[in-house]
Enzyme design. Structure first.
Site, PDB file in Angstrom:
ATOM      1  N   SER A 141     -64.908  -9.912  23.121  1.00  0.00           N
ATOM      2  CA  SER A 141     -66.132  -9.706  23.894  1.00  0.00           C
ATOM      3  C   SER A 141     -65.960  -8.436  24.723  1.00  0.00           C
ATOM      4  O   SER A 141     -64.848  -7.922  24.876  1.00  0.00           O
ATOM      5  CB  SER A 141     -66.321 -10.935  24.792  1.00  0.00           C
ATOM      6  OG  SER A 141     -66.557 -10.586  26.117  1.00  0.00           O
ATOM      7  N   TYR A 154     -60.824 -16.183  31.525  1.00  0.00           N
ATOM      8  CA  TYR A 154     -61.442 -15.731  30.276  1.00  0.00           C
ATOM      9  C   TYR A 154     -61.229 -14.228  30.109  1.00  0.00           C
ATOM     10  O   TYR A 154     -60.822 -13.756  29.045  1.00  0.00           O
ATOM     11  CB  TYR A 154     -62.941 -16.070  30.297  1.00  0.00           C
ATOM     12  CG  TYR A 154     -63.697 -15.534  29.108  1.00  0.00           C
ATOM     13  CD1 TYR A 154     -63.713 -16.233  27.897  1.00  0.00           C
ATOM     14  CD2 TYR A 154     -64.391 -14.319  29.172  1.00  0.00           C
ATOM     15  CE1 TYR A 154     -64.388 -15.729  26.794  1.00  0.00           C
ATOM     16  CE2 TYR A 154     -65.062 -13.815  28.071  1.00  0.00           C
ATOM     17  CZ  TYR A 154     -65.058 -14.523  26.889  1.00  0.00           C
ATOM     18  OH  TYR A 154     -65.720 -14.018  25.795  1.00  0.00           O
TER      19      TYR A 154
HETATM   20  N1  LIG Z   1     -70.806 -16.050  21.871  1.00  0.00           N
HETATM   21  C1  LIG Z   1     -70.639 -14.877  22.435  1.00  0.00           C
HETATM   22  O1  LIG Z   1     -71.509 -14.391  23.196  1.00  0.00           O
HETATM   23  C2  LIG Z   1     -69.410 -14.064  22.128  1.00  0.00           C
HETATM   24  C3  LIG Z   1     -69.444 -12.691  22.407  1.00  0.00           C
HETATM   25  C4  LIG Z   1     -68.328 -11.914  22.118  1.00  0.00           C
HETATM   26  C5  LIG Z   1     -67.186 -12.510  21.604  1.00  0.00           C
HETATM   27  N2  LIG Z   1     -67.165 -13.858  21.381  1.00  0.00           N
HETATM   28  C6  LIG Z   1     -65.923 -14.417  20.854  1.00  0.00           C
HETATM   29  O2  LIG Z   1     -66.080 -14.595  19.464  1.00  0.00           O
HETATM   30  C7  LIG Z   1     -65.286 -15.704  19.014  1.00  0.00           C
HETATM   31  C8  LIG Z   1     -66.165 -16.701  18.296  1.00  0.00           C
HETATM   32  O3  LIG Z   1     -67.081 -17.192  19.248  1.00  0.00           O
HETATM   33  P1  LIG Z   1     -68.450 -17.927  18.895  1.00  0.00           P
HETATM   34  O4  LIG Z   1     -69.488 -17.300  19.720  1.00  0.00           O
HETATM   35  O5  LIG Z   1     -68.632 -18.053  17.445  1.00  0.00           O
HETATM   36  O6  LIG Z   1     -68.135 -19.336  19.579  1.00  0.00           O
HETATM   37  P2  LIG Z   1     -68.000 -20.814  18.978  1.00  0.00           P
HETATM   38  O7  LIG Z   1     -69.224 -21.112  18.197  1.00  0.00           O
HETATM   39  O8  LIG Z   1     -67.665 -21.674  20.141  1.00  0.00           O
HETATM   40  O9  LIG Z   1     -66.778 -20.692  17.965  1.00  0.00           O
HETATM   41  C9  LIG Z   1     -65.442 -20.694  18.395  1.00  0.00           C
HETATM   42  C10 LIG Z   1     -64.565 -21.018  17.204  1.00  0.00           C
HETATM   43  O10 LIG Z   1     -63.190 -21.011  17.609  1.00  0.00           O
HETATM   44  C11 LIG Z   1     -62.585 -22.217  17.150  1.00  0.00           C
HETATM   45  N3  LIG Z   1     -61.484 -22.589  18.022  1.00  0.00           N
HETATM   46  C12 LIG Z   1     -61.498 -22.732  19.366  1.00  0.00           C
HETATM   47  N4  LIG Z   1     -60.308 -23.149  19.814  1.00  0.00           N
HETATM   48  C13 LIG Z   1     -59.505 -23.257  18.716  1.00  0.00           C
HETATM   49  C14 LIG Z   1     -58.176 -23.688  18.518  1.00  0.00           C
HETATM   50  N5  LIG Z   1     -57.410 -24.089  19.550  1.00  0.00           N
HETATM   51  N6  LIG Z   1     -57.668 -23.691  17.269  1.00  0.00           N
HETATM   52  C15 LIG Z   1     -58.448 -23.326  16.221  1.00  0.00           C
HETATM   53  N7  LIG Z   1     -59.714 -22.924  16.341  1.00  0.00           N
HETATM   54  C16 LIG Z   1     -60.248 -22.904  17.582  1.00  0.00           C
HETATM   55  C17 LIG Z   1     -63.723 -23.236  17.183  1.00  0.00           C
HETATM   56  O11 LIG Z   1     -63.502 -24.293  16.294  1.00  0.00           O
HETATM   57  P3  LIG Z   1     -62.990 -25.781  16.664  1.00  0.00           P
HETATM   58  O12 LIG Z   1     -63.604 -26.168  17.961  1.00  0.00           O
HETATM   59  O13 LIG Z   1     -63.424 -26.575  15.490  1.00  0.00           O
HETATM   60  O14 LIG Z   1     -61.512 -25.642  16.740  1.00  0.00           O
HETATM   61  C18 LIG Z   1     -64.867 -22.404  16.652  1.00  0.00           C
HETATM   62  O15 LIG Z   1     -64.830 -22.358  15.245  1.00  0.00           O
HETATM   63  C19 LIG Z   1     -64.629 -16.279  20.265  1.00  0.00           C
HETATM   64  O16 LIG Z   1     -63.341 -15.738  20.383  1.00  0.00           O
HETATM   65  C20 LIG Z   1     -65.551 -15.800  21.384  1.00  0.00           C
HETATM   66  O17 LIG Z   1     -64.910 -15.749  22.628  1.00  0.00           O
HETATM   67  C21 LIG Z   1     -68.258 -14.639  21.606  1.00  0.00           C
END
Ligand SMILES: NC(=O)c1ccc[n+]([C@@H]2O[C@H](COP(=O)([O-])OP(=O)(O)OC[C@H]3O[C@@H](n4cnc5c(N)ncnc54)[C@H](OP(=O)(O)O)[C@@H]3O)[C@@H](O)[C@H]2O)c1
Length: 265
Positions: A141, A154
């Site tokens: 992010s 975070y």
């Molecule tokens: N949403 C935003 O605005 C945004 C912006 C920039 C960057 N990001 C980053 O992009 C990435 C994906 O985010 P997203 O928005 O797609 O959020 P999300 O829908 O909450 O997806 C997060 C993913 O990470 C997995 N995960 C979390 N903890 C884990 C663990 N201990 N072991 C294995 N897998 C794990 C979750 O799966 P399980 O729960 O099934 O394990 C899920 O598949 C994250 O790193 C997030 O911080 C998000």
């Protein structure tokens, strides 16, 4: 790199950006390996891919656990071999001030994304190096570059992930392995449900930027594989802000502080 026939490992593939990226890569003919903790969600993503003629394998794992991460990497090595592309996308973390953060939760926030990315990279890097080709993509992010109030653990974890990415790129210079950092602004994904309270803490300054869809981030990742780059920043308007921030950090930090969440003491 041409995606057809490539093996692509995606962490955090059960939801949001990871799931959308897996589907986009599978549509281009990549064989995707889907990692996350929630098996039914991974299987649902895999089913959608296979019904459209793609190839997906599911590996349920908690990537914050070194033993489990090592075991799953060995299993993948035996069943499929070394991935051509490793996408470290798994991550979570509520936005909290230090006093609000249970220390165990701070450890967990550092573990996914940062240690999860380290463990996967550590597991596959020797074989990737031997092959002298491949790509490691870390998804993060804008919190990897700047700071705002009320998301301390975070933000620290995101800086760790960027530090890791840049250090890895220095290590791998001339190795044939590309290292890419994908930096996204706000994405309308289940992240905000999985990490309650975070959304209301987004500094109001950030409302200037359009909210992305997971599919837009997935498309940028696919582009970044087909035409490898060191950095991908989206939305486009954020590229300009990041440039300003690099040249002139203090005014932007001030604005983020002024428009950010206030701690009630
Ligand atoms: N949403 C935003 O605005 C945004 C912006 C920039 C960057 N990001 C980053 O992009 C990435 C994906 O985010 P997203 O928005 O797609 O959020 P999300 O829908 O909450 O997806 C997060 C993913 O990470 C997995 N995960 C979390 N903890 C884990 C663990 N201990 N072991 C294995 N897998 C794990 C979750 O799966 P399980 O729960 O099934 O394990 C899920 O598949 C994250 O790193 C997030 O911080 C998000």
């Amino acid at each position: 790199m041409e995606l057809r026939g490539r093996v692509v490992l995606i962490t955090g593939a059960s939801s949001g950006i990871g799931a959308a990226t897996a589907k986009a890569i599978a549509r281009r003919g990549g064989q995707v390996l889907l990692l996350a903790r929630t098996q039914p969600a991974l299987e649902a993503v895999a089913a959608e891919i296979t019904v459209h003629g793609g190839t997906a394998r599911v590996y349920p794992v908690d990537l914050t656990d070194l033993t489990m991460a090592t075991q799953v990497a060995r299993l993948i090595q035996t069943e499929v071999g070394t991935p051509d592309i490793l996408i470290n996308n798994a991550g979570a973390g509520r936005w909290l001030f230090v006093e609000e953060t249970p220390p165990a939760e701070a450890v967990q926030m550092m573990a996914a994304p940062y240690f999860a990315a380290f463990f996967m990279t550590h597991a596959f890097l020797p074989a990737m190096r031997q092959r002298r080709r491949g790509q490691i993509i870390n998804v993060t992010s804008i919190a990897s570059y700047t700071v705002w109030p009320g998301a301390t653990g975070y933000i620290a974890a995101r800086w760790a992930l960027r530090g890791f990415t840049e250090a890895l790129r220095a290590d791998l210079h001339g190795s044939g392995i590309e290292v890419t950092l994908v930096t996204a602004g706000k994405v309308r994904s289940p992240y905000w449900v999985h990490n309650p309270g975070a959304e209301e803490r987004i500094p109001s300054l950030a409302r200037w930027y359009p909210t992305l869809t997971p599919e837009q981030v997935a498309a940028a990742i696919v582009q970044g594989i087909e035409r490898p780059r060191q950095e991908i920043v989206l939305p486009a308007a954020m590229r300009f802000s990041l440039l300003l921030y690099r040249l002139w950090p203090q005014p932007i930090r001030w604005l983020l502080r002024q428009t950010g969440w206030r701690q009630r003491l």
